[in-house]
Write a protein that holds these residues in place. Structure first.
Motif: not given
Length: 364
Positions: A333-351
């Protein structure tokens, strides 16, 4: 009677049985092939010899990619008459080129230049003859449709990036196979939903071959590595699935993931892509050396150095990647730019979390 059954059989009306057959056939072929590969590798001393970068101490056969390749090729050959023959033949041709390049590299040594040229040639076959390419950035950074030649060039870059990123994560038992298995399983679902049974069949066949491989890759006494043969074949297919998924969603404005496909594809391969970006940054800016100079700074190396076993490292990394995909599918439901930014953020934190847990657990 058999001929009549073949003539009247429509896979589209029997999707679940069809996929089960493709999976089972690929698994069976690979499963029956691996013992022979192990025997030949040991008799001819075709082994990986541990060096300063290795996390293994024993000589291990490196020809697991042969079993994976055979499982895939047999399935595509047998089912080809029922599906999109053009796509299957092109995929088989591209896989055969990469198979022999990888096999030569496993048996002797193949220069990086020849591997790169082989990857470009294999990718070009699919791009030129199927026109399956990334046609735009889906408004990422306000860039939508790309000129044809820019689109072709960018798609070639994505192919080479994914193939080599996948090769770089093949460092501990089961990791590369598990990441590919998870991604292929999800791609199977996405292709079924998009009514592309040819791609779904290839993806489920890859799952079958990988499960047969992982059984031995995790073994303590009959261990086998996929080698460059396997990483080239599997990496290419993951790149092909990724680009095909993005393309089919971008060309159909009514598609479920019309605007979300790039972010979802990135999430599916987040670990290899993120690890490659990280390792290149460390080599270039921290160690000031060639980005292609091998070292032990990969995330999976860090897990081992922090005391995690091979199995724990694989389970944690693959599990986190699956969690990343689940989150990504719930953020459309986010726009694509925010999806990718969020992915970089939560993906990095999870690892980063497993390192924090280990550090806390080791405190006196």
């Amino acid at each position: 009677m058999i001929q009549q059954l073949v003539d009247n059989f429509l896979p589209e009306q029997n999707i679940i049985p069809w996929l089960i057959i493709a999976f089972g056939l690929s698994f069976l072929i690979a499963f029956q092939t691996f013992p022979t590969i192990l025997y030949v590798a040991r008799e001819k001393h075709l082994m990986d010899v541990p060096d300063s970068r290795s996390v293994h101490s024993n000589h291990t056969p490196t020809l697991g990619g042969i079993g994976i390749f055979l499982g895939l090729i047999v399935v595509m050959t047998i089912v080809g008459a029922f599906l999109n023959t053009k796509v299957l033949l092109l995929v088989m041709g591209a896989l055969t080129v990469l198979f022999f390049l990888g096999l030569k590299d496993d048996l002797t040594v193949l220069s990086a230049r020849k591997k790169f040229l082989g990857q470009l040639f294999a990718a070009s076959l699919l791009i030129v003859f199927t026109d399956s390419r990334i046609i735009g950035f889906s408004s990422i950074l306000d860039i939508d449709i790309l000129p044809y030649w820019v689109s072709v060039g960018f798609t070639l870059f994505v192919y080479v990036l994914i193939i080599n990123a996948y090769n770089l994560i093949d460092g501990v038992d089961g990791l590369a196979g598990s990441i590919a298995l998870c991604a292929s399983g999800i791609f199977t679902y996405l292709f079924v939903m998009a009514d592309d049974l040819s791609l779904a069949t290839i993806a489920i066949a890859l799952c079958g071959a990988l499960i047969a491989f992982l059984r031995l890759n995790f073994s303590a006494t009959r261990k086998i590595f996929m080698g460059d043969t396997g990483s080239m074949v599997v990496g290419f297919l993951l790149a092909f699935f990724t680009i095909s998924f993005i393309h089919m969603e971008q060309v159909d404005t009514e598609a479920t993931y019309y605007r979300d496909a790039p972010a979802l594809a990135f999430a599916l391969l987040f670990y290899p892509l993120m690890d490659t970006l990280r390792i290149f940054f460390i080599r270039i800016f921290v160690h000031k050396t060639s980005p292609f100079k091998a070292d032990k700074n990969h995330i999976h190396h860090r897990f081992i150095q922090h005391g995690y076993s091979h199995l724990a490292t694989t389970v944690i990394i693959a599990g986190i990647n699956v969690l990343i995909v689940i989150i990504a599918f719930n953020l459309t439901y986010f726009d694509l730019n925010n999806q990718i930014f969020s992915l970089l953020l939560y993906g990095t934190v999870l690892y980063l979390i497993p390192f924090g847990i280990k550090k806390w657990a080791l405190k006196p």
